[in-house]
Write a protein that holds these residues in place. Structure first.
Motif, PDB file in Angstrom:
ATOM      1  N   ALA A  78       0.827  -1.210   0.000  1.00 52.93           N
ATOM      2  CA  ALA A  78       0.000   0.000   0.000  1.00 52.93           C
ATOM      3  C   ALA A  78       0.862   1.261   0.000  1.00 52.93           C
ATOM      4  CB  ALA A  78      -0.929   0.001   1.216  1.00 52.93           C
ATOM      5  N   ALA A  79       2.051   1.166   0.599  1.00 47.21           N
ATOM      6  CA  ALA A  79       2.955   2.314   0.641  1.00 47.21           C
ATOM      7  C   ALA A  79       3.836   2.391  -0.600  1.00 47.21           C
ATOM      8  CB  ALA A  79       3.835   2.221   1.880  1.00 47.21           C
ATOM      9  N   GLY A  80       3.801   1.348  -1.434  1.00 43.36           N
ATOM     10  CA  GLY A  80       4.642   1.332  -2.621  1.00 43.36           C
ATOM     11  C   GLY A  80       6.108   1.113  -2.324  1.00 43.36           C
ATOM     12  N   VAL A  81       6.409   0.392  -1.231  1.00 46.08           N
ATOM     13  CA  VAL A  81       7.786   0.141  -0.814  1.00 46.08           C
ATOM     14  C   VAL A  81       8.060  -1.353  -0.877  1.00 46.08           C
ATOM     15  CG1 VAL A  81       9.454   0.357   1.077  1.00 46.08           C
ATOM     16  CG2 VAL A  81       7.749   2.160   0.703  1.00 46.08           C
ATOM     17  N   PRO A  82       9.194  -1.773  -1.443  1.00 50.52           N
ATOM     18  CA  PRO A  82       9.516  -3.202  -1.496  1.00 50.52           C
ATOM     19  C   PRO A  82       9.652  -3.793  -0.088  1.00 50.52           C
ATOM     20  CG  PRO A  82      10.943  -1.965  -2.976  1.00 50.52           C
ATOM     21  CD  PRO A  82      10.209  -0.957  -2.149  1.00 50.52           C
ATOM     22  N   LEU A  83       9.231  -5.036   0.069  1.00 53.46           N
ATOM     23  CA  LEU A  83       9.291  -5.696   1.375  1.00 53.46           C
ATOM     24  C   LEU A  83      10.736  -6.116   1.672  1.00 53.46           C
ATOM     25  CD1 LEU A  83       7.456  -6.738   3.711  1.00 53.46           C
ATOM     26  CD2 LEU A  83       7.517  -8.966   2.563  1.00 53.46           C
ATOM     27  N   PRO A  84      11.259  -5.726   2.837  1.00 58.55           N
ATOM     28  CA  PRO A  84      12.623  -6.137   3.194  1.00 58.55           C
ATOM     29  C   PRO A  84      12.618  -7.536   3.808  1.00 58.55           C
ATOM     30  CG  PRO A  84      11.734  -4.792   4.934  1.00 58.55           C
ATOM     31  CD  PRO A  84      10.659  -4.860   3.861  1.00 58.55           C
ATOM     32  N   GLY A  85      13.794  -8.023   4.162  1.00 59.56           N
ATOM     33  CA  GLY A  85      13.857  -9.204   4.999  1.00 59.56           C
ATOM     34  C   GLY A  85      13.272  -8.890   6.361  1.00 59.56           C
ATOM     35  N   LEU A  86      12.650  -9.887   6.999  1.00 57.08           N
ATOM     36  CA  LEU A  86      11.966  -9.652   8.264  1.00 57.08           C
ATOM     37  C   LEU A  86      12.291 -10.745   9.273  1.00 57.08           C
ATOM     38  CD1 LEU A  86       8.391  -8.786   6.925  1.00 57.08           C
ATOM     39  CD2 LEU A  86      10.030  -7.151   7.877  1.00 57.08           C
ATOM     40  N   ARG A  87      12.377 -10.341  10.525  1.00 59.25           N
ATOM     41  CA  ARG A  87      12.485 -11.287  11.634  1.00 59.25           C
ATOM     42  C   ARG A  87      11.422 -10.924  12.662  1.00 59.25           C
ATOM     43  NH1 ARG A  87      17.806 -11.093  12.844  1.00 59.25           N
ATOM     44  NH2 ARG A  87      17.637  -9.703  14.660  1.00 59.25           N
ATOM     45  N   LEU A  88      10.600 -11.890  13.050  1.00 56.11           N
ATOM     46  CA  LEU A  88       9.499 -11.656  13.980  1.00 56.11           C
ATOM     47  C   LEU A  88       9.676 -12.520  15.221  1.00 56.11           C
ATOM     48  CD1 LEU A  88       8.319 -11.034  11.028  1.00 56.11           C
ATOM     49  CD2 LEU A  88       6.081 -11.468  12.041  1.00 56.11           C
TER      50      LEU A  88
END
Length: 311
Positions: A78-88
């Motif tokens: 929705a923000a038009g930003v590529p998804l980075p790597g994530l740690r949850l």
């Protein structure tokens, strides 16, 4: 897949919610002081790593199909930003499949995590956050109180979902009783008729209006204000013990309703003593184990704050 070292982290806290509150079907929701907490880190690598502690550990997905991850991804899109790597790292306390908004909490956790990670790069308005969360959940009655706290009235127009947040009278004392059994929202909804009698619709309109007044101004009216003819009786066959306990509690003068789609039940006490009476009656009449949660109304809704980066 490894996600690499973290570059920024946020801590998200999201309250449980109870929707419907008797007559306010798909419209009214209440935020409650029982929380899921989540640390989300943006990493230099790619992919996702998910660790779940507490409720759902060993059961919920730990890959890209995880609902929190999907919600983060939707907010980044929705923000038009590529998804980075994530740690949850999740610490879950909200029961799953019991009518306390666990899926809404997961969605709002993801939306708020993305908001926090994108701070200073993208600004989200409350309406934008609600729109993303509602698209994922399908309806706004649980995500609105999870996002904004308090009592919320939610509705949808051609322009998207909207909400109004209201402060609850300090005399309102909620208690939730959580059974060991679960019930899917889709099953509960499948028991609803396609149409209802006109007199039942009119009945619920009057009780919904009264319920708003009772919650914000006149708690002594909560018993009458929580009467319902639209959904609880149709779903009773799927949760007979819930239905039985609600009848017992209401006969004793307590404002007891199904919490969300159930099978948990919510009692909206007009003073703290009513919570103790409710706990006594459930203990005396229940056929199985029910866990009482003596809660307050959450006033803040979901929060997101910077968290120290750990690698």
């Amino acid at each position: 897949m490894t996600t690499g070292p973290a570059v920024r982290s946020v801590l998200v806290k999201v309250p449980a919610t109870s929707a419907n509150l008797g007559p306010g079907f798909d419209t009214l929701g209440l935020a409650l002081s029982h929380y899921d907490r989540l640390v989300v880190s943006e990493t230099r690598g790619s992919g996702v790593a998910v660790h779940v502690n507490g409720v759902g550990a060993g059961e919920v997905p730990t890959d890209e199909s995880n609902l929190v991850v999907r919600s983060i991804a939707a907010t980044y899109r929705a923000a038009g930003v590529p998804l980075p790597g994530l740690r949850l790292e999740a610490r879950n306390a909200i029961p799953h499949g019991r009518g306390l908004g666990s899926s809404a909490a997961a969605i709002v956790s993801g939306v708020m995590a993305a908001k926090g990670l994108l701070e200073r790069r993208v600004d989200f308005t409350p309406d934008q956050l609600l729109a993303v969360a509602t698209e994922l959940e399908g309806h706004p009655d649980n995500v609105a109180p999870a996002l904004f706290g308090g009592l919320t009235i939610a509705w949808t127009t051609s322009a998207g979902p909207s909400h109004k947040r209201l402060l609850v009278h300090r005399g309102v004392s909620p208690v939730v009783f959580v059974p060991e059994t679960t019930l899917s929202t889709s099953l509960a909804r499948s028991l609803q008729p396609a149409s209802v009698p006109h007199e039942d619709a009119t009945f619920n309109v009057s009780r919904s209006a009264l319920l708003v007044a009772a919650l914000i101004q006149s708690p002594e009216l909560l018993l009458a204000a929580t009467e319902d003819r639209l959904h609880q009786s149709y779903r009773a066959s799927a949760m007979p013990e819930t239905d039985m306990l609600i009848r017992v509690l209401r006969q004793a003068g307590l404002a007891a309703v199904v919490s969300g789609a159930g099978p948990s039940l919510l009692v909206l006490g007009s003073d703290p003593a009513q919570r103790l009476l409710a706990a006594q009656l459930v203990a005396e009449n229940a056929l199985s184990a029910w866990r009482p949660l003596m809660l307050a109304v959450d006033l803040r809704g979901a929060t997101v704050n910077a968290h120290p980066v750990e690698n």
